[in-house]
Design an enzyme around this catalytic site. Sequence first.
Site, PDB file in Angstrom:
ATOM      1  N   ARG A  50      10.633 -16.115 -15.704  1.00  0.00           N
ATOM      2  CA  ARG A  50      10.368 -15.007 -16.638  1.00  0.00           C
ATOM      3  C   ARG A  50      10.505 -13.649 -15.944  1.00  0.00           C
ATOM      4  NH1 ARG A  50       5.439 -17.376 -20.411  1.00  0.00           N
ATOM      5  NH2 ARG A  50       6.816 -18.151 -22.043  1.00  0.00           N
ATOM      6  N   LYS A 215       2.400 -33.689 -30.450  1.00  0.00           N
ATOM      7  CA  LYS A 215       1.958 -33.562 -31.843  1.00  0.00           C
ATOM      8  C   LYS A 215       3.076 -33.388 -32.854  1.00  0.00           C
ATOM      9  CE  LYS A 215      -2.467 -31.426 -30.836  1.00  0.00           C
ATOM     10  NZ  LYS A 215      -3.107 -30.112 -30.872  1.00  0.00           N
ATOM     11  N   GLY A 368       7.844 -24.844 -22.922  1.00  0.00           N
ATOM     12  CA  GLY A 368       7.399 -24.940 -21.535  1.00  0.00           C
ATOM     13  C   GLY A 368       7.686 -26.279 -20.860  1.00  0.00           C
ATOM     14  N   GLY A 391       6.367 -21.265 -27.725  1.00  0.00           N
ATOM     15  CA  GLY A 391       5.907 -21.062 -29.102  1.00  0.00           C
ATOM     16  C   GLY A 391       6.823 -20.109 -29.851  1.00  0.00           C
TER      17      GLY A 391
HETATM   18  C1  3PG Z   1       3.815 -18.289 -23.614  1.00  0.00           C
HETATM   19  O1  3PG Z   1       3.589 -18.673 -22.442  1.00  0.00           O
HETATM   20  O2  3PG Z   1       4.204 -19.075 -24.509  1.00  0.00           O
HETATM   21  C2  3PG Z   1       3.723 -16.832 -23.925  1.00  0.00           C
HETATM   22  O3  3PG Z   1       3.541 -16.061 -22.769  1.00  0.00           O
HETATM   23  C3  3PG Z   1       2.632 -16.579 -24.930  1.00  0.00           C
HETATM   24  O4  3PG Z   1       1.391 -16.907 -24.371  1.00  0.00           O
HETATM   25  P1  3PG Z   1       0.168 -17.225 -25.336  1.00  0.00           P
HETATM   26  O5  3PG Z   1       0.481 -18.546 -26.020  1.00  0.00           O
HETATM   27  O6  3PG Z   1      -1.041 -17.287 -24.460  1.00  0.00           O
HETATM   28  O7  3PG Z   1       0.083 -16.122 -26.358  1.00  0.00           O
END
Ligand code: 3PG
Length: 428
Positions: A50, A215, A368, A391
């Site tokens: 990142r 899930k 991730g 997400g």
């Molecule tokens: C992530 O790692 O998906 C983003 O940095 C968002 O982090 P968060 O889900 O804690 O908002």
Amino acid sequence: MIAVAKPAGAEGGLQGIKTIEELNIHAKRVFIRLDLNVPMKKGEITDDTRIRGALPTIQYALKEKAKIILASHLGRPKGDTPEDRAKYSLAPVGQRLSELLNLDVLLFEDPNGEGIKGMVSGLSEKQILLLENTRFAPGEEKNSMEMATHLASFTEVYIDDAFGAIHRAHATVSALPSLIKERGIGFLIQKEVTWLDKLLNVKEKPFLTLLGGAKVSDKIGVIENLMEKVDSFVIGGAMAYTFLAAQGISVGKSLVEKDKIHLAQDLLKRFKNRDKKLILPVDHIVATEFKANTPTQATPTAAIPDGMMALDIGPKTTNLIEEEISKAKIIFWNGPMGAFEIPPFEKGTFKVATALANSKATTVVGGGDSVTAVESAGVASKISHISTGGGASLEYLEGRSLPGLEVLRQNDFRVDLKMPEPSENDIQ
Ligand code: 3PG
């Protein structure tokens, strides 16, 4: 510099949003929101993807001689305690940025105090300001207008390049840009959205989507939104056991979302009615417990014996998936095929990662765990696009409107905060 074309006629996408190159940032005070939320172990960064992803935008702003203010969250601190400050400080990130850019990165601990204004105007061309973790301020996650107004008071141009946080309605993602007239996106968001739009406006066929992870509920939105576009789906990981249970196949003591069995049954009907190919595991690697290096066996069929739990896809399933991957022209993968973080349950996921890397298809990996899998399998460089947003990429593919993008699309802004230049006395 990355040159990415806006997808013509794409719904949503980047329409109506300015890119950093379309704004005049020359010698301006530019607030750049990044997602520098990198994984850390004992204070050490374990993956700097990142941080590297943010470099093109920072380098462009440097070339334009902007006064650069970087902001990011890191982790999920509960508040602003000394323990949280120690655990979630952006100090190691600043250090890494400084090494990569070969200039001074000054970490500013109290961005919500007045001292910041002098600090910003006093920045030299060889310095960048990094604001300490935005989530230390209670206003960040509340999308506080008060916090945003303070940050806007020293910002002339706002650039969002935090793709991973674009789905969060937080003060530095949503409220702040609503106050700044000159606002737009950086190169990372341009690249990410362009790749994801490629999936949403898919031209190549067959389009294969592989979904895994624990899930069903996390993936339902993506399945629904991609249903018409995708030719075949692979469902692996623990979410597959809920689909097997929905077909009346025994699942032993595997992880199953009992309250989602009806949802899985409904999805199975939808796949069938639309004539979509669905590959579910036809065999598994099972064990009596979820423990590293525990004895395992492969099941002959999809049925999981009583007292056993499935923790990875079996060899027959792996072959089926590899074959499907070899036929596809474009592939999206999100979610591991098994409990790949613990050996010996990584094999199925790693084989899928390798098959993706060896295929001639356009390959997009998001989320991730699947990103970690392609990295650990050593094949990341062979994937067409690896998304920095877990997400965020899923929500984008679900077709949801994302607060961080929507605010940049609006033509109006809330207040024209014409802030006076900080006076000489402010400069520290
Ligand atoms: C992530 O790692 O998906 C983003 O940095 C968002 O982090 P968060 O889900 O804690 O908002």
